[in-house]
Design an enzyme around this catalytic site. Structure first.
Site, PDB file in Angstrom:
ATOM      1  N   LEU A 249     -52.556 -32.409  89.880  1.00 49.12           N
ATOM      2  CA  LEU A 249     -53.001 -33.886  89.381  1.00 49.12           C
ATOM      3  C   LEU A 249     -53.005 -34.121  87.965  1.00 49.12           C
ATOM      4  O   LEU A 249     -53.228 -35.220  87.370  1.00 49.12           O
ATOM      5  CB  LEU A 249     -54.478 -34.006  89.501  1.00 49.12           C
ATOM      6  CG  LEU A 249     -54.998 -33.844  91.179  1.00 49.12           C
ATOM      7  CD1 LEU A 249     -56.392 -34.278  91.302  1.00 49.12           C
ATOM      8  CD2 LEU A 249     -54.086 -34.805  92.195  1.00 49.12           C
ATOM      9  N   CYS A 250     -52.099 -33.030  87.358  1.00 50.45           N
ATOM     10  CA  CYS A 250     -51.671 -33.265  85.932  1.00 50.45           C
ATOM     11  C   CYS A 250     -50.575 -34.341  85.816  1.00 50.45           C
ATOM     12  O   CYS A 250     -49.587 -34.261  86.792  1.00 50.45           O
ATOM     13  CB  CYS A 250     -51.204 -32.023  85.094  1.00 50.45           C
ATOM     14  SG  CYS A 250     -52.623 -31.343  84.439  1.00 50.45           S
ATOM     15  N   HIS A 251     -50.585 -35.253  84.987  1.00 49.45           N
ATOM     16  CA  HIS A 251     -49.466 -36.122  84.764  1.00 49.45           C
ATOM     17  C   HIS A 251     -48.329 -35.361  84.274  1.00 49.45           C
ATOM     18  O   HIS A 251     -48.228 -34.601  83.343  1.00 49.45           O
ATOM     19  CB  HIS A 251     -49.905 -37.500  83.709  1.00 49.45           C
ATOM     20  CG  HIS A 251     -50.839 -38.103  84.514  1.00 49.45           C
ATOM     21  ND1 HIS A 251     -52.126 -37.879  84.319  1.00 49.45           N
ATOM     22  CD2 HIS A 251     -50.844 -39.449  85.308  1.00 49.45           C
ATOM     23  CE1 HIS A 251     -53.003 -38.941  85.246  1.00 49.45           C
ATOM     24  NE2 HIS A 251     -52.085 -39.645  85.627  1.00 49.45           N
TER      25      HIS A 251
ATOM     26  N   MET B 167     -54.023 -30.018  78.298  1.00 48.50           N
ATOM     27  CA  MET B 167     -53.672 -28.945  79.356  1.00 48.50           C
ATOM     28  C   MET B 167     -52.415 -28.175  79.084  1.00 48.50           C
ATOM     29  O   MET B 167     -52.058 -27.094  79.334  1.00 48.50           O
ATOM     30  CB  MET B 167     -53.368 -29.736  80.715  1.00 48.50           C
ATOM     31  CG  MET B 167     -54.786 -30.063  81.478  1.00 48.50           C
ATOM     32  SD  MET B 167     -55.943 -28.777  81.268  1.00 48.50           S
ATOM     33  CE  MET B 167     -55.468 -27.372  82.347  1.00 48.50           C
ATOM     34  N   GLU B 168     -51.248 -29.128  78.374  1.00 52.24           N
ATOM     35  CA  GLU B 168     -49.932 -28.674  78.075  1.00 52.24           C
ATOM     36  C   GLU B 168     -50.201 -27.430  76.960  1.00 52.24           C
ATOM     37  O   GLU B 168     -49.489 -26.696  76.881  1.00 52.24           O
ATOM     38  CB  GLU B 168     -49.188 -29.588  77.789  1.00 52.24           C
ATOM     39  CG  GLU B 168     -48.659 -30.387  78.745  1.00 52.24           C
ATOM     40  CD  GLU B 168     -49.477 -31.530  79.322  1.00 52.24           C
ATOM     41  OE1 GLU B 168     -49.386 -31.911  80.540  1.00 52.24           O
ATOM     42  OE2 GLU B 168     -50.636 -31.566  78.846  1.00 52.24           O
TER      43      GLU B 168
ATOM     44  N   ASP C 180     -47.124  -8.904  79.733  1.00 45.18           N
ATOM     45  CA  ASP C 180     -45.647  -8.205  80.596  1.00 45.18           C
ATOM     46  C   ASP C 180     -44.770  -7.514  79.709  1.00 45.18           C
ATOM     47  O   ASP C 180     -44.475  -6.378  80.240  1.00 45.18           O
ATOM     48  CB  ASP C 180     -44.995  -9.561  80.999  1.00 45.18           C
ATOM     49  CG  ASP C 180     -44.060  -9.125  82.156  1.00 45.18           C
ATOM     50  OD1 ASP C 180     -44.195  -8.533  83.126  1.00 45.18           O
ATOM     51  OD2 ASP C 180     -42.770  -9.598  81.614  1.00 45.18           O
TER      52      ASP C 180
END
Length: 153
Positions: A69-71, A106-107, A121
């Site tokens: 649902l993120c644009h 969010m980004e 990693d």
């Protein structure tokens, strides 16, 4: 949620396009010798910070594919930087900017998280006890809600 309790993407079509900016952070705790080797570029997989920076930027650009649902956003800029906070803690800080109808929190969070995961990693062969901690939004600007700055904890 819609009127039936179903998840839905928020319609931002009527919101004005404005400059939005967000800053997020994560921390990677590791053995002091591991951090020394990261900073010196002396690990078997190569330049940890350069690869982590690229991974964070790429992840920010793909956030809409990772978070439901993120644009999709036409990012103007993404920066990922690193600071040794002490002999065993590396801070990852990301900044994302966009001219859009919705924010870039969010980004920025995805960039910091994926950069931290990349550090893990690339260092796990020498330090499996590493720990990723403190992933959170530091600040955001723009949009209807204005400016947010996290208070010191």
């Amino acid at each position: 949620m819609d009127e039936h309790g179903q998840a839905r993407m928020v319609d931002v079509g009527e919101k004005p396009i404005t400059l939005r900016e967000a800053v997020a952070r994560a921390a990677v705790r590791m053995q002091p010798d591991t951090l020394r080797r990261v900073l010196a570029g002396d690990l078997p997989k190569g330049e940890v910070l350069a690869v982590a920076r690229l991974a964070g930027i790429l992840a920010a650009k793909r956030t809409d594919e990772l978070i439901p649902l993120c644009h999709s956003l036409p990012l103007d800029a993404v920066e990922v930087d690193f600071t040794a906070l002490d002999e065993a803690t590396l801070e990852v800080r990301s900044r994302a900017r966009v001219h859009s109808r919705t924010g870039v929190e969010m980004e920025a969070l995805v960039a910091a998280s994926v950069a931290a995961l990349t550090i893990y990693d690339m260092c796990k062969a020498v330090d499996r006890a590493m720990e990723i901690t403190g992933v959170y939004l530091l600040e955001k600007r723009g949009g209807r809600c204005g400016t947010y700055r996290r208070k010191s904890s």
